[in-house]
Design an enzyme around this catalytic site. Structure first.
Site, short mmCIF file in Angstrom:
data_model
loop_
_atom_site.label_atom_id
_atom_site.label_comp_id
_atom_site.label_asym_id
_atom_site.label_seq_id
_atom_site.Cartn_x
_atom_site.Cartn_y
_atom_site.Cartn_z
N TRP A 12 43.26 50.71 46.49
CA TRP A 12 43.53 50.22 47.86
C TRP A 12 42.62 49.06 48.24
CZ3 TRP A 12 44.19 55.43 51.09
CH2 TRP A 12 45.25 56.15 50.53
N LYS A 13 41.63 48.78 47.41
CA LYS A 13 40.66 47.69 47.67
C LYS A 13 40.10 47.80 49.09
CE LYS A 13 43.13 44.86 44.37
NZ LYS A 13 43.39 43.53 43.84
N HIS A 97 35.91 46.15 37.79
CA HIS A 97 37.09 45.41 38.26
C HIS A 97 36.75 43.91 38.30
CE1 HIS A 97 40.29 43.93 40.83
NE2 HIS A 97 40.96 45.03 40.51
N GLU A 99 37.34 41.69 40.36
CA GLU A 99 36.84 41.18 41.65
C GLU A 99 35.34 41.46 41.78
OE1 GLU A 99 39.80 43.11 44.07
OE2 GLU A 99 41.31 41.74 43.26
N SER A 215 49.97 42.75 39.50
CA SER A 215 51.28 42.57 40.14
C SER A 215 52.35 43.52 39.61
CB SER A 215 51.74 41.11 40.02
OG SER A 215 50.81 40.26 40.67
N GLY A 236 47.46 47.47 42.70
CA GLY A 236 46.81 46.99 43.92
C GLY A 236 47.81 46.92 45.06
N GLY A 237 48.39 45.75 45.26
CA GLY A 237 49.28 45.52 46.40
C GLY A 237 50.34 46.59 46.60
C1 PEP Z 1 44.19 45.31 40.88
O1 PEP Z 1 43.46 44.58 41.52
O2 PEP Z 1 43.71 46.28 40.27
C2 PEP Z 1 45.62 44.99 40.85
C3 PEP Z 1 46.29 45.32 39.79
O3 PEP Z 1 46.15 44.32 41.94
P1 PEP Z 1 47.68 43.86 42.15
O4 PEP Z 1 48.56 45.02 41.77
O5 PEP Z 1 47.78 43.54 43.61
O6 PEP Z 1 47.91 42.68 41.28
#
Ligand code: PEP
Length: 256
Positions: A12-13, A97, A99, A215, A236-237
């Site tokens: 969920w970041k 991660h 980020e 994604s 993520g999203g």
């Molecule tokens: C993530 O940051 O772990 C990720 C996979 O993000 P997203 O699905 O939004 O690309």
């Protein structure tokens, strides 16, 4: 079909207040809280970990954190430790991660300390590796992934490795809508599996789940999850809304 059970983990970041997190986890539990065909993990921000954990009580969905410090306690302002996570019944923790590597300067050596601390405390690390766009374009993808993987797993023994989850997350695909092709993803996943064989032997390497992240959504998941070495997704999203996250779990359950 692989004998590895698929795993869908939601990252969920830095999203969701406690109230938002409560609403999301309630919807997820209602839809897939008794799911047995797929392992499901949700990783809320620290502020909602405990309340989300309570909402998961009695369900099959597991609780994960997005980070932790390698030390058990002490003067590390703003950090939380593995024993603290265990005390609220977290089972998983995302480590390394991209980020955190990019914005917080985390190195392979520091990520490795966290991996070892997580294992010591019976937490399952979800170790993230992946190349940037510049690295891919320079033909360095496999080298970068190898360095991150070997660095992150330094000192991990054969008995511990089955508790580890690897997430291959090409940085250029995270949050960008640009998903790796199934061939690009499977190539790196197979490479990671090969490295695990070298490090830990074939039987143990076959037990490790390697997730794809970048994604992933319900529309592209069936093809990705059908690949031999793609054992699930770090999302993520698409994990921020119950409908898409639940759909991903359903897709993973249907893949043969
Ligand atoms: C993530 O940051 O772990 C990720 C996979 O993000 P997203 O699905 O939004 O690309």
């Amino acid at each position: 079909m692989s004998s590895r059970k698929k795993l869908i983990a939601g990252n969920w970041k830095m999203n969701k207040t406690s109230a938002d997190a409560a609403a999301l986890v309630t919807d997820i539990v209602a839809a897939v809280g008794r799911q047995a065909d797929v392992d499901v993990v949700v990783c809320p921000p620290f502020t909602s970990l405990e309340s989300v954990g309570k909402a998961l009580d009695g369900s099959t969905v597991n609780l994960g954190a997005q980070n932790m410090h390698p030390e058990a306690s002490g003067a590390y302002t703003g950090e939380i430790s593995a024993p603290m996570l265990r005390a609220i019944f977290a089972t998983h923790v995302i480590l390394g991660h991209s980020e955190r590597r990019a914005y917080c300067g985390e190195t392979d050596a520091f990520v490795n300390k966290k991996v070892l601390a997580a294992l010591k405390n019976q937490l399952k690390p979800i170790l993230c590796v992946g190349e940037t766009l510049a690295e891919r374009e320079a033909g360095a993808t496999l080298k970068v992934v190898q360095t991150q993987l070997e660095g992150g797993l330094e000192g991990v023994n054969k008995e511990q490795v089955a508790s580890i989850v690897i997430a291959y997350e090409p940085v250029w695909a995270i949050g960008t809508g640009k998903v790796a092709t199934t061939e690009q993803a499977q190539e790196v996943h197979a490479f990671i599996r090969g490295l695990l064989v070298k490090l830990f032997g074939e039987p143990m390497a076959q037990k490790v789940r390697i997730l794809y992240g970048g994604s992933m959504k319900p529309s592209n998941a069936p093809e990705l999850l059908a690949q031999k070495d793609i054992d699930g997704g770090l999302i993520g999203g698409a994990s921020l809304e119950a409908r898409s996250f639940v759909e991903l779990v359903t897709v993973a359950a249907a893949v043969k």
